[in-house]
Motif scaffolding. Structure first.
Motif, short mmCIF file in Angstrom:
data_model
loop_
_atom_site.label_atom_id
_atom_site.label_comp_id
_atom_site.label_asym_id
_atom_site.label_seq_id
_atom_site.Cartn_x
_atom_site.Cartn_y
_atom_site.Cartn_z
N ASP A 100 -6.10 -6.54 6.70
CA ASP A 100 -7.31 -7.26 6.27
C ASP A 100 -6.96 -8.65 5.77
O ASP A 100 -7.66 -9.21 4.94
CB ASP A 100 -8.01 -6.48 5.14
CG ASP A 100 -7.15 -6.37 3.89
OD1 ASP A 100 -5.92 -6.59 3.98
OD2 ASP A 100 -7.69 -6.08 2.81
N ASN A 122 -14.56 -0.02 2.92
CA ASN A 122 -14.06 -1.17 2.18
C ASN A 122 -12.96 -1.87 2.97
O ASN A 122 -11.93 -1.27 3.26
CB ASN A 122 -13.49 -0.62 0.87
CG ASN A 122 -13.36 -1.68 -0.18
OD1 ASN A 122 -13.48 -2.86 0.10
ND2 ASN A 122 -13.10 -1.24 -1.40
N LEU A 139 -5.63 -6.79 -4.40
CA LEU A 139 -6.20 -8.06 -3.92
C LEU A 139 -5.66 -9.29 -4.68
O LEU A 139 -5.10 -10.20 -4.08
CB LEU A 139 -7.72 -8.00 -3.93
CG LEU A 139 -8.39 -9.18 -3.24
CD1 LEU A 139 -9.56 -8.73 -2.37
CD2 LEU A 139 -8.87 -10.21 -4.23
N TYR A 147 0.84 -1.21 0.00
CA TYR A 147 0.00 0.00 0.00
C TYR A 147 0.87 1.26 0.00
O TYR A 147 0.56 2.25 -0.64
CB TYR A 147 -0.97 0.00 1.20
CG TYR A 147 -2.14 -0.90 0.94
CD1 TYR A 147 -3.25 -0.45 0.23
CD2 TYR A 147 -2.13 -2.23 1.36
CE1 TYR A 147 -4.31 -1.29 -0.05
CE2 TYR A 147 -3.18 -3.08 1.09
CZ TYR A 147 -4.27 -2.61 0.38
OH TYR A 147 -5.31 -3.44 0.09
N ARG A 166 -7.61 -0.98 -3.37
CA ARG A 166 -7.69 -2.31 -2.73
C ARG A 166 -7.90 -3.40 -3.78
O ARG A 166 -7.32 -4.47 -3.70
CB ARG A 166 -8.80 -2.34 -1.67
CG ARG A 166 -8.67 -1.26 -0.61
CD ARG A 166 -9.34 -1.61 0.69
NE ARG A 166 -8.59 -2.59 1.44
CZ ARG A 166 -7.53 -2.32 2.19
NH1 ARG A 166 -7.08 -1.10 2.30
NH2 ARG A 166 -6.90 -3.29 2.82
N ALA A 194 -5.45 3.93 0.75
CA ALA A 194 -5.85 2.54 1.05
C ALA A 194 -7.35 2.40 1.25
O ALA A 194 -7.88 1.29 1.19
CB ALA A 194 -5.11 2.04 2.29
#
Ligand code: CDP
Length: 224
Positions: free
Chosen positions: A140, A187, A116, A41, A112, A106
Motif C-alpha cells: 500500500d 483497510n 503508518l 508487518y 496498520r 495486517a
C-alpha cells in the motif's frame, strides 16, 4: 547551489513479485534508504504471536499495540525495525507460522495504524542519515503511505511463477491465499495504485527489472 532532490520511490507488488530484491538493488545503486514494509508487518505478527495474542481477539491486539515501542536500526542501506529496542531475527519473521498469520494481522486497522506513522517517518530518518532518498516496498505504499511519491512502481508476476520462486527459496508460503486476503481487506487493500508504472516480471530476469526502474529513476533525478 541547490541541494540534490530527495527522492521517494514506492514499489508495490504481490508475494514474491521481486520487489524486495529490486528495491535492495536500487537502494545500493542510488544510495537510497531501503524499507521493506512486509518485514515490519511480519515483525509485528511474530511479536503478537510470541505474546500469545490471537488475530481474532481485537481487545488483546489493541492492548499490545498501545504499549508497542518501535525503532529503527540502519544496516547498510536497510532500515530494519526494532521492537522494544530489539532487532527482529530474520528466521523469526520468515517462519511458516508468520507466513500463515501475517495477512490476518495486517488486515486489522489497529495494526496498520501502528505502522503508518512509523513508515512515513522513515523519510526523515533517510534525510538525517544522509541518504539521497527512500525506496519503500510493500502492498500500500503508492496508494496510502506515499501517494505523492516521486515514482510509484507496481510489479506484476504470474501467480504460478511466484509460488515457484518461494519453493526455490525453500519456503512454505500460500502466495495466492495471501494475495486474496490482502486484496480483499477493507483497510488499505492491496491494489495497483492509479497512475503507478506497471511492470510484469514473470519472464524478466531481476537485472532487467532493476535496469528498467533505474532508467526511470535516473530520468527523474535529471529533472524529467
Ligand atoms: O514476502 P512477501 O513479498 O510475500 O510479503 P511481504 O512483503 O513480506 O509481506 C507480508 C505480508 O505483510 C503481506 O502478505 C501483507 O499481508 C502484509 N503487508 C501489508 O499489508 N502491507 C504492506 N505495505 C506490506 C506488507
Amino acid at each position: 547551489m541547490t541541494s540534490p532532490k530527495f527522492l521517494i520511490v514506492a514499489i508495490d507488488g504481490g508475494a514474491a513479485s521481486g520487489k524486495s530484491s529490486t528495491a535492495r538493488a536500487l537502494a545500493e545503486r542510488f544510495h537510497l534508504l531501503h524499507a521493506d514494509t512486509g518485514s515490519y508487518y511480519r515483525a509485528l505478527t511474530a511479536e503478537l504471536l510470541h505474546r500469545g495474542v490471537k488475530q481474532t481477539d481485537a481487545a488483546a491486539v489493541r492492548a499490545e499495540l498501545a504499549d508497542l515501542r518501535l525503532g529503527t536500526q540502519i544496516v547498510g542501506h536497510s532500515a530494519d525495525i526494532k521492537i522494544h529496542g530489539d532487532k527482529v531475527r530474520e528466521a523469526d519473521i520468515r517462519s511458516a507460522a508468520v507466513n500463515a498469520a501475517v495477512s490476518h494481522f495486517a488486515a486489522l486497522p489497529g495494526v496498520r495504524a501502528a505502522l503508518l506513522p512509523y513508515q512515513r517517518g522513515l523519510a526523515d530518518e533517510a534525510r538525517a542519515g544522509g541518504f539521497r532518498g527512500l525506496v519503500m516496498e510493500g502492498r500500500d505504499i503508492g496508494s496510502v503511505i506515499f501517494p505523492y511519491a516521486d515514482l510509484r512502481f507496481f510489479l506484476h508476476a504470474d501467480p504460478a511463477e511466484r509460488t515457484n520462486r518461494r519453493v526455490r527459496e525453500g519456503q512454505a508460503d500460500a502466495v495466492a491465499e495471501r494475495d486474496r486476503l490482502d486484496s480483499s481487506r477493507e483497510n488499505a487493500p492491496f491494489v495497483c495504485p492509479t497512475g503507478a508504472i506497471e511492470l510484469d516480471s514473470t519472464h524478466l530476469p531481476l537485472e532487467e527489472v532493476v535496469e528498467r526502474l533505474a532508467r526511470l529513476i535516473t530520468a527523474r533525478l535529471l529533472g524529467g
